[in-house]
Design a protein around this motif. Structure first.
Motif, PDB file in Angstrom:
ATOM      1  N   ALA A  29       0.836  -1.207   0.000  1.00 16.65           N
ATOM      2  CA  ALA A  29       0.000   0.000   0.000  1.00 16.65           C
ATOM      3  C   ALA A  29       0.869   1.255   0.000  1.00 16.65           C
ATOM      4  CB  ALA A  29      -0.930  -0.007   1.208  1.00 16.65           C
ATOM      5  N   VAL A  30       1.962   1.227   0.757  1.00 16.65           N
ATOM      6  CA  VAL A  30       2.871   2.376   0.793  1.00 16.65           C
ATOM      7  C   VAL A  30       3.521   2.579  -0.572  1.00 16.65           C
ATOM      8  CG1 VAL A  30       5.009   3.293   1.785  1.00 16.65           C
ATOM      9  CG2 VAL A  30       3.313   2.187   3.266  1.00 16.65           C
ATOM     10  N   ALA A  31       3.992   1.479  -1.183  1.00 18.23           N
ATOM     11  CA  ALA A  31       4.616   1.563  -2.505  1.00 18.23           C
ATOM     12  C   ALA A  31       3.614   2.063  -3.545  1.00 18.23           C
ATOM     13  CB  ALA A  31       5.171   0.204  -2.916  1.00 18.23           C
ATOM     14  N   ASP A  32       2.378   1.582  -3.482  1.00 14.53           N
ATOM     15  CA  ASP A  32       1.331   2.052  -4.407  1.00 14.53           C
ATOM     16  C   ASP A  32       1.093   3.549  -4.235  1.00 14.53           C
ATOM     17  OD1 ASP A  32       0.980  -0.493  -5.415  1.00 14.53           O
ATOM     18  OD2 ASP A  32      -0.821  -0.916  -4.246  1.00 14.53           O
ATOM     19  N   ASP A  33       1.050   3.981  -2.986  1.00 12.15           N
ATOM     20  CA  ASP A  33       0.768   5.388  -2.701  1.00 12.15           C
ATOM     21  C   ASP A  33       1.913   6.290  -3.169  1.00 12.15           C
ATOM     22  OD1 ASP A  33      -0.800   7.534  -1.367  1.00 12.15           O
ATOM     23  OD2 ASP A  33       0.937   7.610  -0.039  1.00 12.15           O
ATOM     24  N   LYS A  34       3.136   5.853  -2.946  1.00  9.57           N
ATOM     25  CA  LYS A  34       4.306   6.651  -3.305  1.00  9.57           C
ATOM     26  C   LYS A  34       4.734   6.432  -4.750  1.00  9.57           C
ATOM     27  CE  LYS A  34       4.684   8.233   0.910  1.00  9.57           C
ATOM     28  NZ  LYS A  34       4.356   9.644   1.227  1.00  9.57           N
ATOM     29  N   SER A  36       6.656   4.056  -5.762  1.00  5.93           N
ATOM     30  CA  SER A  36       8.030   3.568  -5.802  1.00  5.93           C
ATOM     31  C   SER A  36       8.335   2.768  -4.547  1.00  5.93           C
ATOM     32  CB  SER A  36       8.998   4.747  -5.907  1.00  5.93           C
ATOM     33  OG  SER A  36      10.329   4.339  -5.694  1.00  5.93           O
ATOM     34  N   THR A  37       9.279   1.841  -4.663  1.00  9.04           N
ATOM     35  CA  THR A  37       9.736   1.112  -3.483  1.00  9.04           C
ATOM     36  C   THR A  37      10.838   1.870  -2.757  1.00  9.04           C
ATOM     37  OG1 THR A  37      11.315  -0.159  -4.820  1.00  9.04           O
ATOM     38  CG2 THR A  37       9.131  -1.140  -4.449  1.00  9.04           C
ATOM     39  N   ALA A  38      11.292   2.975  -3.332  1.00 10.07           N
ATOM     40  CA  ALA A  38      12.349   3.758  -2.687  1.00 10.07           C
ATOM     41  C   ALA A  38      11.890   4.307  -1.338  1.00 10.07           C
ATOM     42  CB  ALA A  38      12.776   4.907  -3.599  1.00 10.07           C
ATOM     43  N   ALA A  39      10.578   4.501  -1.196  1.00  9.04           N
ATOM     44  CA  ALA A  39      10.033   5.060   0.045  1.00  9.04           C
ATOM     45  C   ALA A  39       9.800   4.002   1.115  1.00  9.04           C
ATOM     46  CB  ALA A  39       8.723   5.788  -0.241  1.00  9.04           C
ATOM     47  N   LEU A  40      10.117   2.748   0.808  1.00 13.06           N
ATOM     48  CA  LEU A  40       9.823   1.663   1.743  1.00 13.06           C
ATOM     49  C   LEU A  40      10.886   1.533   2.827  1.00 13.06           C
ATOM     50  CD1 LEU A  40       8.413  -1.189  -0.529  1.00 13.06           C
ATOM     51  CD2 LEU A  40       7.182   0.246   1.098  1.00 13.06           C
ATOM     52  N   THR A  41      10.850   2.442   3.768  1.00 15.71           N
ATOM     53  CA  THR A  41      11.661   2.295   4.972  1.00 15.71           C
ATOM     54  C   THR A  41      10.842   1.532   6.013  1.00 15.71           C
ATOM     55  OG1 THR A  41      10.839   4.348   5.949  1.00 15.71           O
ATOM     56  CG2 THR A  41      12.770   4.497   4.491  1.00 15.71           C
ATOM     57  N   MET A  42      11.517   0.974   6.965  1.00 14.83           N
ATOM     58  CA  MET A  42      10.803   0.250   8.015  1.00 14.83           C
ATOM     59  C   MET A  42       9.873   1.203   8.772  1.00 14.83           C
ATOM     60  SD  MET A  42      11.899  -2.737   7.443  1.00 14.83           S
ATOM     61  CE  MET A  42      11.789  -3.950   8.757  1.00 14.83           C
ATOM     62  N   ARG A  43      10.310   2.444   8.950  1.00 17.14           N
ATOM     63  CA  ARG A  43       9.473   3.419   9.650  1.00 17.14           C
ATOM     64  C   ARG A  43       8.213   3.734   8.852  1.00 17.14           C
ATOM     65  NH1 ARG A  43      12.371   8.737  11.767  1.00 17.14           N
ATOM     66  NH2 ARG A  43      13.330   7.107  13.057  1.00 17.14           N
ATOM     67  N   ALA A  44       8.358   3.857   7.500  1.00 18.98           N
ATOM     68  CA  ALA A  44       7.206   4.186   6.662  1.00 18.98           C
ATOM     69  C   ALA A  44       6.177   3.063   6.670  1.00 18.98           C
ATOM     70  CB  ALA A  44       7.666   4.464   5.231  1.00 18.98           C
ATOM     71  N   ILE A  45       6.640   1.829   6.811  1.00 23.77           N
ATOM     72  CA  ILE A  45       5.724   0.687   6.860  1.00 23.77           C
ATOM     73  C   ILE A  45       5.095   0.563   8.245  1.00 23.77           C
ATOM     74  CG2 ILE A  45       5.563  -1.826   6.620  1.00 23.77           C
ATOM     75  CD1 ILE A  45       8.016  -1.591   4.711  1.00 23.77           C
ATOM     76  N   ALA A  46       5.879   0.850   9.276  1.00 18.03           N
ATOM     77  CA  ALA A  46       5.386   0.694  10.648  1.00 18.03           C
ATOM     78  C   ALA A  46       4.333   1.733  11.002  1.00 18.03           C
ATOM     79  CB  ALA A  46       6.559   0.788  11.625  1.00 18.03           C
ATOM     80  N   GLU A  47       4.457   2.951  10.470  1.00 20.98           N
ATOM     81  CA  GLU A  47       3.563   4.036  10.860  1.00 20.98           C
ATOM     82  C   GLU A  47       2.075   3.723  10.635  1.00 20.98           C
ATOM     83  OE1 GLU A  47       1.225   7.549  10.938  1.00 20.98           O
ATOM     84  OE2 GLU A  47       1.643   6.396   9.116  1.00 20.98           O
ATOM     85  N   PRO A  48       1.672   3.273   9.416  1.00 19.41           N
ATOM     86  CA  PRO A  48       0.248   2.952   9.250  1.00 19.41           C
ATOM     87  C   PRO A  48      -0.200   1.719  10.024  1.00 19.41           C
ATOM     88  CG  PRO A  48       1.481   2.429   7.248  1.00 19.41           C
ATOM     89  CD  PRO A  48       2.404   3.178   8.138  1.00 19.41           C
ATOM     90  N   LEU A  49       0.749   0.906  10.430  1.00 17.68           N
ATOM     91  CA  LEU A  49       0.407  -0.261  11.241  1.00 17.68           C
ATOM     92  C   LEU A  49       0.246   0.096  12.718  1.00 17.68           C
ATOM     93  CD1 LEU A  49       2.810  -2.903   9.631  1.00 17.68           C
ATOM     94  CD2 LEU A  49       0.309  -3.015   9.638  1.00 17.68           C
ATOM     95  N   GLY A  50       0.678   1.292  13.079  1.00 19.51           N
ATOM     96  CA  GLY A  50       0.554   1.731  14.457  1.00 19.51           C
ATOM     97  C   GLY A  50       1.523   1.071  15.397  1.00 19.51           C
ATOM     98  N   VAL A  51       2.702   0.698  14.882  1.00 19.85           N
ATOM     99  CA  VAL A  51       3.711   0.031  15.708  1.00 19.85           C
ATOM    100  C   VAL A  51       5.053   0.715  15.509  1.00 19.85           C
ATOM    101  CG1 VAL A  51       2.511  -2.185  15.569  1.00 19.85           C
ATOM    102  CG2 VAL A  51       4.316  -1.654  13.908  1.00 19.85           C
ATOM    103  N   GLU A  52       6.016   0.349  16.329  1.00 20.88           N
ATOM    104  CA  GLU A  52       7.374   0.823  16.153  1.00 20.88           C
ATOM    105  C   GLU A  52       8.063   0.015  15.063  1.00 20.88           C
ATOM    106  OE1 GLU A  52       8.669   3.452  17.608  1.00 20.88           O
ATOM    107  OE2 GLU A  52       6.805   3.793  18.720  1.00 20.88           O
ATOM    108  N   ALA A  53       9.016   0.633  14.390  1.00 24.62           N
ATOM    109  CA  ALA A  53       9.707  -0.040  13.288  1.00 24.62           C
ATOM    110  C   ALA A  53      10.358  -1.340  13.729  1.00 24.62           C
ATOM    111  CB  ALA A  53      10.754   0.903  12.685  1.00 24.62           C
ATOM    112  N   MET A  54      10.889  -1.372  14.938  1.00 22.87           N
ATOM    113  CA  MET A  54      11.565  -2.577  15.413  1.00 22.87           C
ATOM    114  C   MET A  54      10.613  -3.768  15.521  1.00 22.87           C
ATOM    115  SD  MET A  54      14.721  -1.975  15.571  1.00 22.87           S
ATOM    116  CE  MET A  54      15.205  -3.487  16.411  1.00 22.87           C
TER     117      MET A  54
END
Length: 229
Positions: A29-34, A36-54
């Protein structure tokens, strides 16, 4: 006033158990929105999930694992060639389904054949494509040639299609008409001819070029006598 809708969604997401599938789907979903996969940081994926990147590392090993999962998720959206038809019809069906998936996820084109650890959907898809050609009478070498040719056309067409400066017939008419209007008069007769007598004709759809080319490619392929029966 209550909390924002975004905050409420984040809290609801956090209450849903995290899993590898959720991580991959969110990354998609993040890649579709952006775009590109360049925006796929762990933080960018964790944010919509409501969790910490770790927290993601309990389900994926890192970015490369996520990219592997994304490719497999795209292949999972593509129909495998149907078994109850001839090989040409099967390849048409599979190619059209692939094109639709790649248009939904334009960032995936450069990734589809790049992963060294293919997932179960990827393996299932490729095996089904090979199986459809083998069942159609192609030898192992001719099957390899056919897959290479078909996929080169398929990926190349979608890449070109996605880069076009228009979407749909209305935008095409606007772009083509503007080019004709701005072109020096009588200097490019063949471009003018193509635009006025083909592209700007009622009912023209650039998507039809895909079917024409795919049919031409498949008609050039023939099962060979060395194939297993």
């Amino acid at each position: 006033m209550g909390e924002s809708g975004k905050g409420a969604r984040r809290r609801a997401s956090a209450r849903t158990p995290l899993s590898r599938e959720r991580v991959i789907r969110t990354a998609m979903a993040v890649a579709d929105d952006k775009g590109s996969t360049a925006a796929l940081t762990m933080r960018a994926i964790a944010e919509p999930l409501g969790v910490e990147a770790m927290s993601l590392y309990h389900h994926v090993t890192g970015r490369e694992d996520i990219l592997d999962g994304l490719v497999d998720a795209v292949f999972d959206e593509i129909d495998v060639p149907p078994q109850d038809t001839d090989w040409k019809s099967a390849m048409h069906h599979r190619a059209n389904s692939t094109r639709a998936a790649l248009k939904r996820h334009p960032w995936a084109i450069g990734l589809m054949c790049s992963r060294s650890q293919p997932g179960p959907a990827t393996l299932r898809h490729h095996d089904a494509v090979l199986g459809a050609l083998r069942a159609g009478g192609f030898s192992v070498p001719m099957t390899a040639h056919a897959v290479s040719l078909i996929d080169s056309y398929l990926y190349g067409f979608v890449l070109q299609e996605l880069s076009l400066p228009f979407r749909g017939a209305a935008e095409l008419d606007e772009v083509a008409s503007a080019i004709l209007r701005d072109m020096p008069a009588d200097t490019h007769p063949h471009l003018t001819e193509l635009a006025t007598e083909h592209v700007l004709k009622t009912g023209y759809d650039y998507a039809d070029e895909f079917t024409f080319g795919l049919t031409l490619v498949l008609d050039a392929l023939h099962p060979d006598e060395t194939a297993s029966t």
